[in-house]
Write a protein that holds these residues in place. Sequence first.
Motif, short mmCIF file in Angstrom:
data_model
loop_
_atom_site.label_atom_id
_atom_site.label_comp_id
_atom_site.label_asym_id
_atom_site.label_seq_id
_atom_site.Cartn_x
_atom_site.Cartn_y
_atom_site.Cartn_z
N UNK B 1 0.05 20.27 -11.36
CA UNK B 1 0.83 19.30 -10.56
C UNK B 1 1.06 18.06 -11.40
N UNK B 2 2.27 17.65 -11.53
CA UNK B 2 2.56 16.45 -12.31
C UNK B 2 1.97 15.21 -11.66
N UNK B 3 1.55 14.29 -12.51
CA UNK B 3 0.99 13.06 -11.97
C UNK B 3 2.11 12.19 -11.40
N UNK B 4 3.31 12.52 -11.78
CA UNK B 4 4.42 11.66 -11.40
C UNK B 4 5.60 12.53 -11.05
N UNK B 5 5.49 13.20 -9.90
CA UNK B 5 6.44 14.27 -9.60
C UNK B 5 7.87 13.79 -9.43
N UNK B 6 8.09 12.55 -9.15
CA UNK B 6 9.45 12.14 -8.80
C UNK B 6 9.88 10.89 -9.56
N UNK B 7 9.45 10.80 -10.80
CA UNK B 7 9.87 9.66 -11.61
C UNK B 7 9.00 8.46 -11.36
N UNK B 8 8.89 7.58 -12.38
CA UNK B 8 7.92 6.48 -12.29
C UNK B 8 8.18 5.50 -11.14
N UNK B 9 9.44 5.22 -10.83
CA UNK B 9 9.70 4.23 -9.78
C UNK B 9 9.26 4.80 -8.43
N UNK B 10 9.66 6.03 -8.18
CA UNK B 10 9.27 6.69 -6.94
C UNK B 10 7.75 6.82 -6.88
N UNK B 11 7.14 7.17 -8.02
CA UNK B 11 5.69 7.34 -8.02
C UNK B 11 4.98 6.04 -7.70
N UNK B 12 5.46 4.96 -8.26
CA UNK B 12 4.85 3.66 -7.99
C UNK B 12 4.91 3.31 -6.51
N UNK B 13 6.00 3.67 -5.88
CA UNK B 13 6.13 3.35 -4.46
C UNK B 13 5.16 4.21 -3.64
N UNK B 14 4.98 5.45 -4.09
CA UNK B 14 4.06 6.36 -3.40
C UNK B 14 2.61 5.89 -3.60
N UNK B 15 2.31 5.47 -4.81
CA UNK B 15 0.98 4.96 -5.13
C UNK B 15 0.67 3.72 -4.29
N UNK B 16 1.69 2.89 -4.16
CA UNK B 16 1.54 1.67 -3.37
C UNK B 16 1.21 2.03 -1.92
N UNK B 17 1.86 3.07 -1.42
CA UNK B 17 1.57 3.51 -0.05
C UNK B 17 0.13 4.02 0.07
N UNK B 18 -0.26 4.87 -0.87
CA UNK B 18 -1.61 5.44 -0.80
C UNK B 18 -2.66 4.33 -0.84
N UNK B 19 -2.53 3.46 -1.83
CA UNK B 19 -3.53 2.39 -1.96
C UNK B 19 -3.42 1.40 -0.81
N UNK B 20 -2.21 1.17 -0.34
CA UNK B 20 -2.00 0.25 0.77
C UNK B 20 -2.67 0.72 2.04
N UNK B 21 -2.51 1.98 2.36
CA UNK B 21 -3.12 2.47 3.60
C UNK B 21 -4.64 2.53 3.46
N UNK B 22 -5.11 2.89 2.27
CA UNK B 22 -6.56 2.88 2.05
C UNK B 22 -7.12 1.47 2.21
N UNK B 23 -6.46 0.51 1.56
CA UNK B 23 -6.95 -0.88 1.59
C UNK B 23 -6.97 -1.40 3.01
N UNK B 24 -5.87 -1.19 3.73
CA UNK B 24 -5.84 -1.73 5.08
C UNK B 24 -6.83 -0.99 5.99
N UNK B 25 -6.97 0.30 5.75
CA UNK B 25 -7.96 1.07 6.52
C UNK B 25 -9.37 0.54 6.31
N UNK B 26 -9.71 0.24 5.08
CA UNK B 26 -11.06 -0.26 4.77
C UNK B 26 -11.26 -1.66 5.36
N UNK B 27 -10.24 -2.49 5.21
CA UNK B 27 -10.35 -3.87 5.73
C UNK B 27 -10.53 -3.85 7.25
N UNK B 28 -9.75 -3.01 7.93
CA UNK B 28 -9.89 -2.94 9.40
C UNK B 28 -11.23 -2.36 9.79
#
Lengths: 223, 223
Positions: B1-28
Amino acid sequence: MSASPAGPARYNSVLMDLLGVMAYGELSAFERLSSDARYSPTLHDRAVLGRIAVIEFQHYELVRARLEESGLDAEAAMLPFQPSVDHFHERTRPADWYESLMKAYVIDTVSGDFYRAVSRYVDAGTRELVERIQSDEEATTVLRELLRTALAADPRLASRLSLWARRLLGEALTQAQRVSFEHAFLPGLIGADEARSREVVSGLLAELAANHSRRMTQLGLSG
Amino acid sequence: MSASPAGPARYNSVLMDLLGVMAYGELSAFERLSSDARYSPTLHDRAVLGRIAVIEFQHYELVRARLEESGLDAEAAMLPFQPSVDHFHERTRPADWYESLMKAYVIDTVSGDFYRAVSRYVDAGTRELVERIQSDEEATTVLRELLRTALAADPRLASRLSLWARRLLGEALTQAQRVSFEHAFLPGLIGADEARSREVVSGLLAELAANHSRRMTQLGLSG
């Protein structure tokens, strides 16, 4: 001043009171602050208040460890102070984020002054612990800067926060007095009779009020 | 599985979502747990729950640091997930200490499984962070033991907690599904179209439910 003015058994009981009220105070502050954090205006502010709450918890753990090292039961040490500390919090429920900030700042600074004053009368190891905890300026600095920023952004806040801070101080002094005489804690600590102890406590309360007033003036509020 | 399946810009946005939901989940989770801690039956239990809350906060700080290292705005990353995470908590307010314990345990384990599954699709550095956080077994172990003890002390708790855990699982799965398709997060991550992504998510939800059921059985509850 002797580290053990009234014999080792009496001193141990006094030490248990001092560490017990500190421990319960830190544990409650942690819980209240982290609950209040939810009402922060931004996620960044929530995290900042959360971080301060975590510092309180770490202080609680330090005090608890000291109780345990001294062979004292942490639970038993804290329990007698639960009603008065809870009562303090019930009487000072912040209405919003700014009031939470001010409450945290007043608790942090006034209780810091109180414990520092009281620590003159304890053994070197305990004094060191109190100083270590109270000299941790991270929380104080962050809170002061947040208050400064909030007051600069909305000058109408000043009169509301001045009143609120005065109310908090009143409750904090009542609390300090109560704690001082609970279990005859302060008389036991300074090894004096009740009358002399009342004088000492009055002097201490005046000192706490003066320091508070100076800090409020520094924030541009009427002390 | 590619680490960046849909190009770097798309990947960054996906990474931001993953880390964002984790961060907010932990904070709450930190805030909810530390508020719940106040209702613990003993001061010892309060401190235990407080300690778990502090672990959640430390995880939040790790995720936040990762966002910042990646040049992403932590606040912007968390904000989109605030409504659904808050909604989850509103729908699952514990009625007492035992329900708080179970809620913390279910969130801890189910979200752990979810993030571990999802981390298959991310870059090595992020995967390492997710694994580091999710392999921190301190909270899980403490919660499991507290539940075991509570259930042993009062067998009538079992049916109430079984029902409660089932309800929590239902809400957690709804939440996992919602998060997966918010911003087309999971499709972006696995680089698949919507139909294929729905299949993947269904499989994942079934896996989460099965693991949960196994853990409940281990506690002597009907899964």
